[in-house]
Design an enzyme around this catalytic site. Structure first.
Site, PDB file in Angstrom:
ATOM      1  N   GLU A 404       4.595   3.326 -17.318  1.00 29.74           N
ATOM      2  CA  GLU A 404       5.773   2.722 -17.959  1.00 29.74           C
ATOM      3  C   GLU A 404       5.735   2.778 -19.482  1.00 29.74           C
ATOM      4  O   GLU A 404       6.254   1.894 -20.163  1.00 29.74           O
ATOM      5  CB  GLU A 404       5.959   1.276 -17.486  1.00 29.74           C
ATOM      6  CG  GLU A 404       6.308   1.163 -16.004  1.00 29.74           C
ATOM      7  CD  GLU A 404       6.602  -0.257 -15.574  1.00 29.74           C
ATOM      8  OE1 GLU A 404       6.168  -1.198 -16.264  1.00 29.74           O
ATOM      9  OE2 GLU A 404       7.264  -0.434 -14.544  1.00 29.74           O
ATOM     10  N   GLU A 476       7.403   2.754  -7.779  1.00 30.70           N
ATOM     11  CA  GLU A 476       7.422   1.302  -7.576  1.00 30.70           C
ATOM     12  C   GLU A 476       8.834   0.875  -7.208  1.00 30.70           C
ATOM     13  O   GLU A 476       9.809   1.459  -7.690  1.00 30.70           O
ATOM     14  CB  GLU A 476       6.985   0.528  -8.839  1.00 30.70           C
ATOM     15  CG  GLU A 476       5.540   0.706  -9.250  1.00 30.70           C
ATOM     16  CD  GLU A 476       5.204  -0.090 -10.507  1.00 30.70           C
ATOM     17  OE1 GLU A 476       5.860  -1.128 -10.763  1.00 30.70           O
ATOM     18  OE2 GLU A 476       4.285   0.330 -11.236  1.00 30.70           O
TER      19      GLU A 476
END
Length: 817
Positions: A404, A476
């Site tokens: 991320e 995710e």
């Protein structure tokens, strides 16, 4: 001849470090004797300050250096130290390793005093202020500390096998013979760096040669191939073909051993070194339209895994690492796992190889990118990760981007290049939360948190990827979007499960998505900046002790390996607003569910392929607890019975005084037609629908598959709770270090259903050859808890007593061998 020595026992430990501790004569009287893996501090289950493990500690161990070790390498390997390790021998600094998630090796030989005890000291800096990944900003997981993986010595000749990489490829037009091409990259220690990439066919100075004998055997020891060659350079490539071998895949994870023996030239009886590499024959490729294993398209269905445990953080031995892989494959029935957000134990990856569980592993990090020194360390982490794990057939993708993080083209060009140069057989990915991000990797890997319970399950690939033709993997989903505790309300726990159901349905709908990894396998401790205020992220489909939540059955029911039948409700009306239970979900892989009410058959229900069109096994939705009873018991016609049932359900949903007009009109017409009065309507309502004041009911759900009842679940009022405890094994082993088994504890009713609001205290007492990890007084949470039983360094018998004053006790006996 080489020698392997485990170094996990009899370490001395101090939670502080002082320079004088590196002196061999330092008084160890105040130091604690510990075994590895070791956490630098035992943490509470929850509500603790993460500073508790952030300090510099000291580990000391005495090593007697045999005279026979002279003129050899004495290599010490640390599988994992959190997070900066300085290794001293007899006061001299031997090496420094930056990073807590990859192994490192150092040669002690130049600093040893042979024929005497030598003092090895490790200074372990577990502070999160260090300038290395994953540190630099907030992190949504705890990083813990200590020498938390195993340590061992390898005594080797100066000329020895340093590294071996096994690559396999299919041979064209030879599938009928199961023919494969094998390429070996072999690196030797102690030879010249000149002429890198030397081929076995090249001519070289015969005096510098060593003889390498190599063979491939199957798991049963059957010979597949054998040969030998001369080697005179540090690096050598060998290419050959084999026939009659079996592919490694998720159902048949066939493994082979490459056995190597290095002999001195002209002295065939003098063995310099030997090594065994386990590998598998398989191809894997992410394509524009999905993922392919051995040229067959496969939808990846997996979960993210942290490597942490209650009380001890990262410090668990081999057995517990294997156990998590087994839970993923054999209980949750997923086919893939992402090692978020760092490389994990070799034992876990080894078990994935054995089980056929596919792995996406990645470099350490979480959102933050540091300075140039930080990036250099990150690049070294990529190098270490690939070199240490590239022979594992379970690994299908290298994560070479900080999880991320923002785009950083120069940095990520380097990480991709490192991975591709060290392993040309695997693709790279880089987990991002950014849409239309710069794609330097081979696969666009993206965390998709679009679904909020009302929106569609996943975004369209074309809306996310910067190159629509690129492979695409969802890494995710869910997680923080809807945390769920085992002791949340029934409706909350159901919504948690349904969110996973919705996303999985969307995952199977979009054929060009290679697969997805739910967030996450189990709940985990986290920093104060995240979680529920108690230092726990309740994002898992399991709790921290690996007890299943309802959402676990969403994953488990998508295959046919084990019969699954999990009913979402206890059918207790007080857990629902106005006592209104409208729909009950059964997560199952059965063909149908037969419902019985007080032993009377109500109706047979089928997987709901209307609401969940794309799932392999959609849940069964039970929305009719009356069935045809109004026909059978009250002698109404089918049409009248259906009309009355519709009205009774409407009364349950809206209340008698708030019925929409259409139901009032229908009720008036039926009352007139059948000559009914309000009293009769109330009688039918309380008899067949029930509410406050109605008698409690027993329900039975029968899962039917191929016309056979495969599983039965009963829901009835609880009269007497009971305690259930299951140990993962009752035989433990004292081997290279201590052994641990987990014990899952649950309060259940007479039918075996977990009691989610039973939160009572449990007393644990261990005796004999085993001891507890963690406290001896715990409480059930959501009707479940757990503990760990550990060996004490000796063989013998032992046991565990689990006591709850209201519902009794259980004793489990253990044997330590």
């Amino acid at each position: 001849m080489n020698e392997h020595i485990n170094m996990n026992n009899d370490w001395k430990y101090s939670p502080t470090f002082q320079k004088q501790m590196t002196n061999p004569s330092y008084d160890e009287a105040t130091m604690e004797t510990v075994r590895l893996p070791h956490t630098n501090v035992i943490t509470p289950y929850h509500y603790f300050d993460e500073q508790i493990y952030q300090f510099v500690s000291c580990y000391r161990k005495r090593i007697f250096a045999n005279e026979a070790w002279k003129e050899k390498q004495v290599l010490i390997t640390f599988e994992g130290v959190g997070h900066v390790a300085k290794v001293y021998l007899n006061e001299k600094l031997v090496t420094t390793h930056n990073g807590g998630y990859t192994a490192f090796t150092a040669d002690l030989a130049p600093h040893l005093i042979f024929g005497e005890d030598n003092v090895l000291v490790v200074e372990v800096d577990s502070r999160e202020s260090s300038n290395l990944p994953p540190f630099g900003n907030v992190i949504d997981y705890l990083t813990y500390g200590g020498i938390y993986r195993e340590v061992y010595l390898d005594i080797k000749e100066v000329i020895s096998i340093e590294d071996v990489f096994v690559m396999t490829r299919d041979l064209d037009n030879a599938k009928e013979l199961n023919s494969k091409e094998v390429e070996l990259w072999i690196t030797l220690h102690g030879l010249s760096e000149e002429e890198q990439g030397h081929s076995q066919h090249a001519q070289a100075d015969q005096e510098k040669h060593s003889i390498l004998s190599y063979s491939i055997c199957d798991a049963a020891g059957g010979m597949v191939y054998q040969n030998k060659c001369s080697i005179s350079q540090r690096t050598t490539k060998i290419i050959f073909s084999v026939t009659g071998v079996l592919d490694w895949d998720i159902e048949q994870p066939n493994l082979y051993n490459l056995d190597l023996e290095l002999l001195a030239e002209g002295k065939p009886s003098t063995q310099l070194d030997k090594s065994t590499i386990r590998f598998g024959f398989r191809t894997c490729e992410f394509r524009e339209d999905g993922f392919y294993l051995n040229h067959k398209k496969l939808k990846l269905l997996g979960l993210n895994r942290h490597q942490c445990y209650p009380y001890v953080g990262y410090a668990m031995p081999k057995r517990m690492q294997l156990r998590d892989a087994e839970i993923l494959k054999q209980e949750l029935h997923v086919n893939a796992v992402r090692t978020s957000h760092y490389p994990q134990s070799k034992h876990f990856i080894n078990r994935c190889d054995e089980l056929g569980l596919l792995v996406f592993t990645e470099l350490p990090g979480w959102q933050f990118i540091g300075d140039e020194r930080w990036k250099e360390i990150a690049c070294n982490h990529v190098k270490e990760m690939v070199l240490q794990y590239r022979n594992h057939p379970s690994i299908i993708l290298w994560g070479v981007r900080i999880n991320e993080s923002q785009d950083d083209d120069n940095f990520y060009t380097r990480t991709n290049q490192i991975a591709h140069e060290l392993d040309p057989t695997r693709q790279t990915g880089g987990v991002r939360f950014l849409k239309k991000s710069n794609l330097l990797e081979d696969v666009y890997t993206y965390n998709d948190f679009l679904h909020n319970g009302l929106t569609k399950g996943l975004d369209k690939k074309k809306n996310v990827t910067s190159k629509e033709a690129s492979p695409y993997l969802v890494t995710e989903f869910n997680g923080h979007m809807f945390p769920a505790k085992t002791f949340d309300s029934e409706e909350h726990r159901l919504q948690h499960a349904l969110r996973h159901t919705c996303v999985l349905d969307a995952l199977f709908e979009q054929e060009t998505i290679a697969g997805g990894f739910g967030w996450c396998m189990f709940d985990y401790n986290t920093h104060k900046d995240f979680g529920s205020g108690d230092r726990i992220c309740y994002h898992g489909v399991l709790d921290m002790f690996r007890n299943p939540k309802l959402a676990a059955s969403v994953y488990a029911s998508q295959t046919d390996h084990t019969d699954i039948c999990e009913v979402s409700s206890s059918l207790d009306i007080g857990d629902h607003p106005a006592g209104n239970i409208t729909e009950v979900f059964v997560f199952t892989n059965a063909d149908s569910i037969k419902l019985y009410k007080n032993d009377t058959f109500i109706k047979e229900f089928y997987p709901n392929k209307t609401r969940y069109l794309h799932l392999p096994h959609p849940p069964v939705i039970i929305d009719d607890f009356v069935g045809n009873l109004l026909e059978v018991k009250e002698n109404y016609s089918r049409k009248t019975a259906e009309g009355m049932k519709e009205i009774l359900f409407a009364v349950k949903r809206y209340g008698q005084n708030n019925l929409p007009l259409k139901y009032k009109l229908k009720m008036a017409w039926l009352m007139l037609k059948e000559h009914l009065d309000i009293a009769e309507g109330m009688r039918l309502y309380y008899k067949y629908i029930g509410s406050w004041g109605g008698a409690a009911t027993t329900f039975r759900f029968e899962a039917v598959k191929n016309s056979v009842v495969t599983k039965t679940v009963e829901k009835r009022p609880v009269n007497q709770p009971k305690l259930v405890a299951v140990a993962s094994d009752t035989i433990l082993f004292e081997a290279e270090t201590y052994d641990v088994v987990d014990v899952r504890i649950c309060a259940v009713d007479e039918s075996g259903n977990q009691l989610p609001y039973y939160q009572e205290p449990i007393t644990l007492t261990a005796w004999g050859a085993v001891e507890l990890i963690g406290p001896n007084l715990i409480s059930l949470k959501g009707g479940a808890a757990g503990t760990y039983v550990k060996t004490k360094g000796r063989k013998g018998e032992g046991g565990l007593r689990i006591y709850q004053e209201n519902i009794g006790e259980i004793e489990i006996n253990f044997s330590v061998q």
